[in-house]
Each structure stands twice: as structure tokens, then as C-alpha cells.
Design an enzyme around this catalytic site. Structure first.
Site, mmCIF file in Angstrom:
data_model
loop_
_atom_site.group_PDB
_atom_site.id
_atom_site.type_symbol
_atom_site.label_atom_id
_atom_site.label_comp_id
_atom_site.label_asym_id
_atom_site.label_seq_id
_atom_site.Cartn_x
_atom_site.Cartn_y
_atom_site.Cartn_z
ATOM 1 N N HIS A 80 1.094 -16.622 41.417
ATOM 2 C CA HIS A 80 2.190 -17.230 40.315
ATOM 3 C C HIS A 80 2.124 -16.371 39.403
ATOM 4 C CE1 HIS A 80 1.664 -21.599 40.237
ATOM 5 N NE2 HIS A 80 0.806 -21.648 40.393
ATOM 6 N N CYS A 106 6.955 -15.513 40.536
ATOM 7 C CA CYS A 106 8.357 -16.024 39.687
ATOM 8 C C CYS A 106 8.048 -15.504 37.844
ATOM 9 C CB CYS A 106 8.438 -17.334 38.885
ATOM 10 S SG CYS A 106 9.042 -18.543 40.069
#
Length: 567
Positions: A386, A429
Site C-alpha cells: 500500500h 498508490c
């Protein structure tokens, strides 16, 4: 070790005379991309090479190659450099070695005749008695009548003055194969014959990397077919129509006169009867620009080490213990398997670190930095996690900045990787933004902690402070501004799967890495969800100084599970 290497270079400088130093500078002209003939000492030349990281204590191959080329074998033996010659490809171009060989085998009388042939092509001051053969070649290159694809004038000269040396030029042209006007293919090391033949139509979307394929006359490449294979002098006539005419006139004088000295005197007496370069209409700015373009070349990183390098894969899947609302990254195991298969196929030694906290991740990077990479060609580090703007998350929810991953491998921090490419691929991201529920997951925390109804994050551009300022880095990010980084929970991420598949498809055809990443951009940007509203665009940032071309593996390529293109 650094001091020992400096002493070695000092010993070399003390053993060379001025003419030999000029020869080394001539041989390094393409490597340094400038004329180094005015460099007064060998030590200054070595400093320039070391500034470009072409000559290092770990890689003295260029020094050994230079001394071997100028026939200083006894000096090499005294300094213990005999076993330091490059085992595969030489950094010195075959073209430079050809010109040096011609100069070494040209007598004073033959050089005087060559200067006579060029008296109305080059300025007379550049043809005075103390000007060497190598200096004549440099002046011919300056006015763009001599290059790897423009050998017809020098071939004509030696055909009249010394036919034996003309034979060497012909042998060089035959060995190099066809040369395109744009890049001069002959300068690049040959690859397998399949390098000219894209495996599928998708690969042919990109321009092929120039390669010397050794094709037969019945199988010319499309790039070469626009040239007359029997007469490369077309290139020279575009630069100067008078050069060939002047040379023909001078050759006539040499061939019809029984006394070359008389011919030389006659030629100089009538020098004003032949148009000068300044009045040649073909020496306009457009022609000069076109000529210079053909001479510009981009080098390649050496891929001659005993091993290709280490490939570290950080795969963060389990975020259950994170204080942040970060869910497990389903599908990341597919990416891990694909990366291992592809980079081992390319010759890398892969290492996997699952579920790293911030401290563990940085500790692993530090351990990798401290290794000896002197026998390796490059380094690869893949981080699957992440992320948020400018960094990635450890499984403990703590942020690791991208710069914290790259800085340990800078030239100052990791000397054994100095001058070698360092490749980082980040699948994560760079921000958050609400989205409608979809089957795909986004590699960023949702605003409500959900992943079944995942959030599209506004993937801001890689911030300026995350791009490595040191040379020879490539940072492949999965996203650009306003686009999410998507992961198919059963088939892996769009970015990593496209990267792996395009490496498999395009490395055997000789493409360089930036061309491959351009194809990855095209493929990933064409993907979308079922509604066509969720898109992704990868973005490479790099400070590479040369073309990065992986050697073609001997083993057959691995088979990957092809991700579904959602349309």
C-alpha cells in the site's frame, strides 16, 4: 583500494609518451562524447573517464583495453593488467580501433599523399607537416565527411595511397554489416539473428533497437533497405558535393604523375582553381544538422559481469496488525511469482522479503547496500505494498519514503554499484479518493478502510524529493496524478503483470528498458474497469546515462498467467 588504483594510473601516465596519450584520447572520443585531443596528460584523461564512471578500481577493463589497443603489452604485464581485458564486448568502438589501426600503418610518405588529397577539403593549416594521421581523421569528422557510416572518402584515399589498408576498411564494413543512416548500427554489439524480427505485432509498435543482425542479401531489414547497400557514399554527398569531386581530382594527379612530389607541388600551385568549402551550397545549417544527428550515439550499460545482479522483492500482503485501515493485498502473490520467474530468467538472483515493517524494510535495504556488487551488472528492487504520496507503507502502517529506498545505493553510499543501473519498481498508490464499488482493489487505504468497495486514490505525481538525484537510477512508479494503481485480486496488478509480460516479449528482440516501459505505459493505459471509468497510467522517472539492454537469455521465457484486460 582507491589509492592503489591511483598509483596504478600514475604508473601508466609515467610510461606513456605524448603520442600515446593522444592515441588514448582519440580512442576515448566516443565514450566521452567530445574531442579530447587537447588533453595534455594521461592523468587528465583518466580523470575524465573516472568522472563518467567508465574507469573505476572495480572495473579497470577500459584501461587494459586501451593499453592493449596501442600495443603496450609489456606495460600491461608489469602492472598485472593482462587478466583485466573485457571478456565479451569492448567499450572502445570498432570504428575507433579501425582508424587507429590505419594511422599506425600509415607511413610519413603516405600521410603526405593523404594530406595532398585533402588540401581543398580541409583547411591547409590542418594539413601542416606536424599534423598526425589521427588529427587528420579528427578534422574530417568535424566537417562530417568521416564517420562509421561515411567511410567512402577515406576508403578512396587509401585505395590510391595504400591498397592494403583499403582492404582492412572493406573487412571492417563487411564485419559490421549494414549501417543505418540514423544511428550507425555497426557500433552496437551484435545480437542474435532474431533481434530484427519482432515476435508479435504488439512488439512492432515500438521502434526496434538498432542491432547488427548479419542478414543475408535476401533478408534486408526495413531500416537498412532505404540505403544503397553497395555505396554508402550517398551519405557523404549529402554533406558535401565537392568533397568527392576534389578527391577525384587529386587522385587523378597522383595516378598520372610518376613523381608524387611533383604532383603535390602542382596541386598546391592550383589550389585556388577549385571551389572552397565556404562556397559549397551544401554546407548549409540544415545539412550540418542532419550530419550531426547521424553521429550522435547513446552508449549501453555493460552487461558483462559474472552475474546480472540481485533482485530484491518486498511483498507486503498482511496488514492486519496495522493501526491504519489497510487491508490485506489479495493478488500480490501473483505479482511476486511473476517477478521471480522473469528476473531469474534474465539472470538475476532473486530474494523475497514478505510483510516488512518500516524498520525491517530499511534494514533489508541497508543489508543489500553493504554487499559487494563489483561482479554484478546492476540492481533491481521491487516494492509491492500500500502507498501514499511519496512513499509506501510497511505492514506496521509506518511510511517509508521512496528516497529512503534509493539513497543507500547512490555512488557515495554504495561504491560497488557506481556507474551501474539501479532499477526500482514501486507498485503502490500515492493518495486517496472515494470511488464506486468495483471488483478490483486499489493499493491505497480507502477513506473508510474498505477494500471490497475500494477507493480510487488520486495518485499524485511522484514528488520531486522522491526522485533520486544521483546518476544511473530508474524509478518505475505504477501511477501518475489522478490515477489509481489497480490490483486484480486473482491475477495481480496491471502494472507488474504488464512489466513482466513485456520483458518476456521484448527482451529477446533487443529492446532497451525505456522502450519496454513505454510499451508498458501503452498497455496499462488501455485497461479499464467494466464501466470504462477507472484508468491507470504508470510513470518512469530516471537518471540513466545510457541505454539499458538486457542480454538475451539462453533459456526459453517463462509463461505467465496473462491478466485479463477489463474493457
Amino acid at each position: 583500494m582507491e589509492m592503489d588504483f591511483q598509483r596504478l594510473l600514475l604508473q601508466v601516465e609515467q610510461a606513456l609518451n605524448r603520442e600515446e596519450v593522444q592515441a588514448l584520447a582519440f580512442l576515448c572520443k566516443d565514450l566521452l562524447e567530445k574531442d579530447c585531443s587537447s588533453v595534455p596528460t594521461a592523468s587528465q584523461l583518466f580523470s575524465l573517464l573516472m568522472d563518467q564512471e567508465l574507469l573505476t578500481p572495480d572495473q579497470p577493463y577500459l584501461l587494459a583495453d586501451l593499453l592493449c589497443t596501442i600495443q603496450r603489452h609489456s606495460l600491461m604485464r608489469e602492472l598485472g593488467l593482462n587478466n583485466q581485458l573485457p571478456t565479451t564486448s569492448s567499450l572502445i568502438s570498432p570504428y575507433r580501433k579501425l582508424l587507429y589501426d590505419l594511422s599506425e600503418n600509415t607511413t610519413e610518405d603516405e600521410l603526405r599523399e593523404i594530406k595532398f588529397l585533402l588540401v581543398n577539403i580541409l583547411p591547409r593549416r590542418k594539413l601542416e607537416g606536424n599534423v598526425t594521421t589521427l588529427q587528420v581523421f579528427l578534422e574530417m569528422e568535424k566537417i562530417d565527411i568521416l564517420s562509421v557510416i561515411k567511410l567512402n572518402i577515406v576508403e578512396s584515399m587509401f585505395g590510391s595511397v595504400c591498397p592494403m589498408l583499403k582492404t582492412r576498411i572493406n573487412q571492417f564494413k563487411t564485419k559490421q554489416g549494414p549501417v543505418t543512416q540514423k544511428t550507425g548500427v555497426g557500433l552496437l554489439r551484435p545480437r542474435s539473428s532474431s533481434a530484427c524480427l519482432p515476435e508479435n505485432q504488439a512488439v512492432s509498435m515500438l521502434p526496434m533497437r538498432p542491432v547488427s543482425c548479419g542478414l543475408s542479401a535476401s533478408q534486408p531489414s526495413t531500416e537498412v533497405s532505404t540505403l544503397n547497400p553497395a555505396d554508402t557514399s550517398l551519405d557523404v554527398r549529402r554533406v558535401s558535393d565537392t568533397a568527392d569531386a576534389v578527391l577525384s581530382h587529386r587522385l587523378g594527379l597522383l595516378s598520372t604523375s610518376g613523381d608524387n612530389e611533383a604532383a603535390l607541388s602542382q596541386g598546391n600551385h592550383h589550389v585556388s582553381s577549385i571551389p572552397s568549402r565556404g562556397h559549397n551550397k551544401n554546407f548549409d545549417p540544415a545539412n550540418r544538422q542532419r550530419g550531426n544527428t547521424t553521429k550522435e550515439e547513446v552508449g549501453e550499460y555493460a552487461m558483462t559481469g559474472r552475474k546480472r545482479g540481485y533482485c530484491l522483492i518486498i511483498n507486503n500482503y498482511n496488514f492486519r496488525n496495522s493501526p491504519k485501515p489497510l487491508n490485506n493485498r489479495e493478488g500480490t502473490q501473483v505479482d511476486e511469482s511473476s517477478l521471480v520467474s522473469v528476473f531469474e530468467w534474465l539472470g538475476f538472483e532473486t530474494e523475497i522479503e514478505p510483510d516488512c515493517s518500516r524498520e525491517q524494510l530499511l534494514s533489508r535495504v541497508e543489508e543489500l547496500r553493504s554487499r559487494d556488487h563489483s561482479q554484478m551488472d546492476c540492481l533491481v528492487c521491487c516494492v509491492l505494498s500500500h502507498g501514499l504520496e511519496g512513499g509506501v507503507y510497511g505492514v506496521d502502517g509506518l511510511k517509508v519514503r521512496v528516497r529512503e529506498l534509493t539513497e543507500p545505493f547512490s555512488g557515495l553510499e554504495c561504491s560497488s554499484l557506481r556507474g551501474k543501473p539501479k532499477l526500482f519498481f514501486i507498485q503502490a498508490c500515492q493518495g486517496i479518493k472515494e470511488q464506486q464499488p468495483v471488483f478490483l482493489q486499489s493499493d491505497c487505504p480507502g477513506a473508510d478502510g474498505s477494500t471490497i468497495t475500494s477507493s480510487i486514490c488520486t495518485d499524485a505525481v511522484v514528488p520531486r524529493d522522491s526522485i533520486p538525484s544521483d546518476a544511473d537510477f530508474l524509478l518505475g512508479m505504477a501511477t501518475v496524478p489522478h490515477f489509481a494503481s489497480f490490483r486484480d485480486i486473482s491475477k495481480g496488478t496491471w502494472f507488474i503483470q504488464s512489466l513482466c509480460q513485456n520483458l518476456i516479449n521484448m527482451v529477446p528482440s533487443g529492446y532497451d528498458l525505456l522502450s519496454i516501459l513505454t510499451k508498458v505505459n501503452n498497455d496499462v493505459s488501455s485497461k479499464s474497469d467494466n464501466h470504462g471509468t477507472r484508468k491507470q497510467m504508470p510513470q518512469p522517472a530516471y537518471s540513466l546515462r545510457k541505454r539499458l539492454v538486457f542480454p538475451i537469455p539462453k533459456d526459453p521465457p517463462p509463461r505467465l498467467h496473462e491478466p485479463e484486460i477489463l474493457a
